[in-house]
Design a protein around this motif. Structure first.
Motif, PDB file in Angstrom:
ATOM      1  N   GLY A 106       0.795  -6.997  12.510  1.00 26.83           N
ATOM      2  CA  GLY A 106       0.688  -8.458  12.492  1.00 26.83           C
ATOM      3  C   GLY A 106       0.057  -9.030  11.242  1.00 26.83           C
ATOM      4  N   ILE A 107       0.081 -10.356  11.208  1.00 30.18           N
ATOM      5  CA  ILE A 107      -0.569 -11.094  10.128  1.00 30.18           C
ATOM      6  C   ILE A 107      -2.087 -10.874  10.177  1.00 30.18           C
ATOM      7  CG2 ILE A 107      -1.054 -13.458   9.316  1.00 30.18           C
ATOM      8  CD1 ILE A 107       1.759 -14.208  10.069  1.00 30.18           C
ATOM      9  N   ASP A 108      -2.615 -10.511  11.360  1.00 30.28           N
ATOM     10  CA  ASP A 108      -4.062 -10.310  11.509  1.00 30.28           C
ATOM     11  C   ASP A 108      -4.547  -8.993  10.908  1.00 30.28           C
ATOM     12  OD1 ASP A 108      -3.017  -8.506  13.268  1.00 30.28           O
ATOM     13  OD2 ASP A 108      -3.998  -9.297  15.055  1.00 30.28           O
ATOM     14  N   THR A 109      -3.691  -8.278  10.160  1.00 30.94           N
ATOM     15  CA  THR A 109      -3.977  -7.009   9.448  1.00 30.94           C
ATOM     16  C   THR A 109      -4.097  -5.813  10.383  1.00 30.94           C
ATOM     17  OG1 THR A 109      -6.411  -7.039   9.423  1.00 30.94           O
ATOM     18  CG2 THR A 109      -5.276  -8.362   7.736  1.00 30.94           C
ATOM     19  N   HIS A 135      -6.295  -2.164   6.904  1.00 26.34           N
ATOM     20  CA  HIS A 135      -5.626  -2.950   5.871  1.00 26.34           C
ATOM     21  C   HIS A 135      -6.370  -4.279   5.680  1.00 26.34           C
ATOM     22  CE1 HIS A 135      -2.157  -0.465   4.972  1.00 26.34           C
ATOM     23  NE2 HIS A 135      -1.944  -0.268   6.257  1.00 26.34           N
ATOM     24  N   SER A 136      -6.271  -4.813   4.472  1.00 29.84           N
ATOM     25  CA  SER A 136      -6.967  -6.068   4.184  1.00 29.84           C
ATOM     26  C   SER A 136      -6.036  -7.279   4.232  1.00 29.84           C
ATOM     27  CB  SER A 136      -7.630  -5.992   2.801  1.00 29.84           C
ATOM     28  OG  SER A 136      -6.665  -5.756   1.795  1.00 29.84           O
ATOM     29  N   LYS A 137      -4.710  -7.026   4.296  1.00 29.76           N
ATOM     30  CA  LYS A 137      -3.750  -8.116   4.422  1.00 29.76           C
ATOM     31  C   LYS A 137      -2.714  -7.754   5.485  1.00 29.76           C
ATOM     32  CE  LYS A 137      -4.224  -9.899  -0.307  1.00 29.76           C
ATOM     33  NZ  LYS A 137      -3.515 -10.264  -1.564  1.00 29.76           N
ATOM     34  N   VAL A 165       2.830   5.658  10.018  1.00 34.23           N
ATOM     35  CA  VAL A 165       2.755   5.139   8.654  1.00 34.23           C
ATOM     36  C   VAL A 165       2.797   3.611   8.698  1.00 34.23           C
ATOM     37  CG1 VAL A 165       3.767   5.204   6.342  1.00 34.23           C
ATOM     38  CG2 VAL A 165       3.979   7.192   7.834  1.00 34.23           C
ATOM     39  N   THR A 166       1.905   2.974   7.929  1.00 31.15           N
ATOM     40  CA  THR A 166       1.890   1.506   7.845  1.00 31.15           C
ATOM     41  C   THR A 166       1.925   1.080   6.381  1.00 31.15           C
ATOM     42  OG1 THR A 166      -0.546   1.504   7.881  1.00 31.15           O
ATOM     43  CG2 THR A 166       0.593   1.210   9.992  1.00 31.15           C
ATOM     44  N   GLY A 167       2.669   0.013   6.117  1.00 29.83           N
ATOM     45  CA  GLY A 167       2.706  -0.591   4.788  1.00 29.83           C
ATOM     46  C   GLY A 167       2.224  -2.023   4.874  1.00 29.83           C
ATOM     47  N   SER A 168       1.531  -2.487   3.828  1.00 29.98           N
ATOM     48  CA  SER A 168       0.865  -3.783   3.925  1.00 29.98           C
ATOM     49  C   SER A 168       1.036  -4.596   2.648  1.00 29.98           C
ATOM     50  CB  SER A 168      -0.633  -3.573   4.210  1.00 29.98           C
ATOM     51  OG  SER A 168      -1.359  -4.771   4.063  1.00 29.98           O
ATOM     52  N   ALA A 169       0.772  -5.900   2.796  1.00 31.10           N
ATOM     53  CA  ALA A 169       0.777  -6.797   1.642  1.00 31.10           C
ATOM     54  C   ALA A 169      -0.423  -6.556   0.731  1.00 31.10           C
ATOM     55  CB  ALA A 169       0.784  -8.251   2.121  1.00 31.10           C
TER      56      ALA A 169
END
Length: 526
Positions: free
Chosen positions: A240-243, A262-264, A279-283
Motif C-alpha cells: 500500500g501507499i502506507d509503505t 520501506h520508507s515510501k 520480494v517487495t519493490g518500492s518508490a
C-alpha cells in the motif's frame, strides 16, 4: 481399619466400589465435592460409588495423657512440634526444587541461543557456498566476480568500469543452460495442458458478488497499489501507499503479518514459494527480499539498492531462483534471489523514459517491460537484447500479463487493453472498456488462460477466445470503494474468487454468495 486419607480409624467408614479403599465419610465427601475423583487412584468417583460400612460402636478408651489438662497440653505441644518440623522440611524441599528449575531454565535458554547461532552460521555458509558455485563458472567464462557475501549481507558492489558503471558478473553459461532447460520442460508440459475440471464456469462468474471486505491498510494513507496470491496457500499479499505489505489469510479472514521497512509506497510484490521468500519493490528506490519463518512472519534478509529511481515492477522467473526488477530509471536488473546479487543491469539512465511494468513469459526466456512512453518491449533474457517493440498505446503501460497458453500478451494503459499475438508480433484486439480519461490500471490472465480480468473504474472479466473470435464480457464487478479507481485484480485458484484492490484501504473478495469460507471474517461493509 484405617482411613486412606487421614491414616486414622474412621468414625463413619465408607468403601469405594471402584478401588475398595476405606475412607472417613466426611473427608471423602469433601474431596469428591471439590475434585470429583478418588483421592488415591484419581479415578472418576461420585457419592453413588461410596458404600457405608456398618460397624459396632466401640467406645475408645481415653489415653492416659488425656486424663488431665497438663497431659492434653503436652499432646498439643508434641503435635505442634511435629507440624513445625514437617513445615521446615517442606520449605527446604521447595527451595531445592526452585534451584533445580532455575538451573534447568538457564540451560534451556543457553541451548536455544546456541541453536539459533548455529542456524545463522549454517544459512550464511549456504549462501556463501551458493555464491561461490556461481562465481567460479562466471570467472572461468571471463565475467567479473560477483559481490562477496559476508555475515549474510551483500557487500558493496563498488567496482566501477571504464564507462563509469558498476561491473556486474553477468548471466553465466550455466545459468543460461538452466533457464533453457526450464523453458524446454515448461513448453512441453504446456502442450499437454487441459482446462482443469474444477475451473469456475462462466455461469458461476456471472453470479459473482462481493462476499467480504477487509481493511488491511492505514486509514490516513489508504490505497492498495500491488497484490499477489500465493500459488499453493490461500494467502493474499497487498502493498500500500502506507509503505506496508500485509499478508492476509483468506480462509480464516486473519492478517498473518505486516511487513514494515520501506520508507515510501510499495509498488510491486511477489511470493517465491521455493524457499518461502517474498520480494517487495518500492518508490524508495529499493527492493527487499524477505525470508519466511516458522511463526508465519517474514524477516528482511536483503535490501537491494541498484536503482536510482522508483522501482515499479518485480517479476519472478519460473525457476524461482531469479527475479527481475524494473524502474523508472529506465533500467531493469536481473537478480540471484538467494544471494541478492545483481547479475546484470540492462538499460541506460534516462530523464524522460522509464519502466512502469514488467513480467516474465511463463516459459522464462522472454521478459516483457512497459514504459512511460506507451511502448511495450520484449527482451531475450539470455542475451538481454530487445527483440520486439509493441507500439500503439496512449499513456504509460501500467500493467502487463502473459497468458499461460504461451502466445498471448495483454498490456494496459490509458486507452484500455491491447492483446498481442507473440507468434506474429502484432496487435490483434483492443479492449477499451472506459472513457478516454479513465486509465486501465490492471490486467491479469487467470492461470488456466480462460479468463482475462481488467481493472479501471470497475473490474471486468472477459472470456478468452482466439485471434479471430470476439472476447466476450462475462461480468462487470462494480467498484465499491467509492474511489473510482481499481488498482489490482487477481484470480484465486481455479478462478473460484477474484481479489480486488483499490484506492481505499480495503481488500475486497468477489465470489459466489454462500461459498465464502471465511466464517470469522469481517462482513461486507457496503
Amino acid at each position: 481399619m484405617i482411613c486412606a486419607i487421614s491414616g486414622e480409624v474412621p468414625d463413619e467408614p465408607v468403601v469405594s466400589k471402584k478401588s475398595g479403599l476405606l475412607f472417613e465419610r466426611r473427608l471423602v465427601e469433601r474431596y469428591i465435592e471439590d475434585h470429583g475423583k478418588c483421592p488415591v487412584t484419581k479415578e472418576e468417583l461420585t457419592m453413588d460409588d461410596i458404600v457405608p460400612v456398618k460397624t459396632n460402636k466401640v467406645v475408645k478408651p481415653r489415653p492416659l495423657q488425656a486424663a488431665s489438662i497438663p497431659g492434653l497440653l503436652g499432646i498439643f505441644q508434641n503435635e505442634w512440634d511435629a507440624l513445625m518440623l514437617s513445615s521446615f522440611a517442606l520449605e527446604q524441599q521447595l527451595h531445592t526444587a526452585r534451584q533445580e528449575l532455575s538451573h534447568a531454565l538457564y540451560q534451556h535458554d543457553a541451548a536455544c541461543r546456541v541453536i539459533a547461532r548455529l542456524k545463522k552460521e549454517r544459512d550464511e555458509a549456504r549462501a556463501l557456498l551458493a555464491q561461490a558455485e556461481r562465481q567460479i563458472p562466471a570467472s572461468m567464462a571471463g565475467a567479473a566476480p560477483a559481490a562477496v557475501v559476508s555475515n549474510g549481507k551483500r557487500a558493496l558492489e563498488d567496482e566501477i568500469g571504464p564507462d563509469g558503471k558498476k561491473i556486474r558478473p553477468g548471466i553465466n553459461p550455466l545459468m543460461i543452460d538452466e533457464l533453457t532447460e526450464c523453458n524446454t520442460m515448461l513448453s512441453a508440459q504446456r502442450k499437454k495442458r487441459q482446462v482443469p475440471p474444477t475451473l469456475a464456469s462462466i455461469d458461476a462468474i456471472e453470479r459473482y458478488t462481493q462476499i467480504s471486505s477487509h481493511p488491511l491498510h492505514k486509514t490516513n494513507k489508504p490505497g492498495i497499489l500491488s497484490m499477489d496470491i500465493h500459488p499453493s496457500k490461500d494467502i493474499i499479499a497487498t502493498g500500500g501507499i502506507d509503505t506496508n505489505a500485509v499478508l492476509f489469510d483468506r480462509p480464516s479472514g486473519q492478517i498473518l503479518c505486516t511487513l514494515t521497512g520501506h520508507s515510501k509506497k510499495i509498488t510491486s510484490l511477489k511470493f517465491v514459494p521455493r524457499n518461502d521468500l517474498f520480494v517487495t519493490g518500492s518508490a524508495d528506490k529499493t527492493v527487499k527480499i524477505w525470508q519466511g519463518s516458522e511463526d508465519a512472519n517474514y524477516n528482511c534478509i536483503h535490501t537491494l539498492k541498484d536503482h536510482t529511481a522508483e522501482v515499479e515492477a518485480v517479476t519472478v522467473h519460473a525457476t524461482q531462483k531469479y527475479f527481475v526488477t524494473a524502474s523508472k530509471d529506465n533500467t531493469w536488473c536481473f537478480y540471484d534471489i538467494l544471494t541478492g546479487s545483481c547479475l546484470t543491469q540492462v538499460g541506460e539512465a534516462s530523464g524522460k523514459e522509464g519502466y512502469t511494468s514488467a513480467s516474465f513469459h511463463p516459459d522464462g526466456l522472454i521478459l516483457g517491460t512497459g514504459t512511460t512512453e506507451a511502448v511495450a518491449k520484449i527482451w531475450d533474457v539470455k542475451t538481454q537484447t530487445n527483440v520486439a517493440t509493441f507500439e500503439g498505446h496512449v499513456g504509460p503501460v501500467t500493467a502487463m500479463s502473459f497468458s499461460e497458453n504461451g502466445y498471448f500478451l495483454a498490456t494496459a494503459a490509458l486507452d484500455g487493453v491491447k492483446l498481442w499475438d507473440l507468434r506474429k508480433l502484432r496487435n490483434f484486439r483492443t479492449i477499451s472498456p472506459y472513457d478516454p480519461d479513465t486509465p486501465t490500471n490492471s490486467v491479469e490472465f487467470d492461470f488456466s488462460g480462460n479468463y482475462l480480468a481488467v481493472g479501471g473504474s470497475d473490474t471486468r472479466v472477459y472470456q478468452v477466445a482466439n485471434v479471430k473470435l470476439e472476447w466476450n464480457l462475462v461480468k462487470t464487478l462494480p467498484d465499491l470503494s467509492g474511489t473510482g479507481k481499481v488498482t489490482n485484480v487477481k484470480f484465486g485458484t481455479d478462478a473460484k474468487y477474484i481479489a480486488v484492490g483499490s484506492m481505499d484501504r480495503n481488500l475486497r473478495i468477489f465470489g459466489l454468495p454462500g461459498d465464502d469460507q471465511m466464517d470469522d471474517a469481517k462482513p461486507s461493509e457496503e
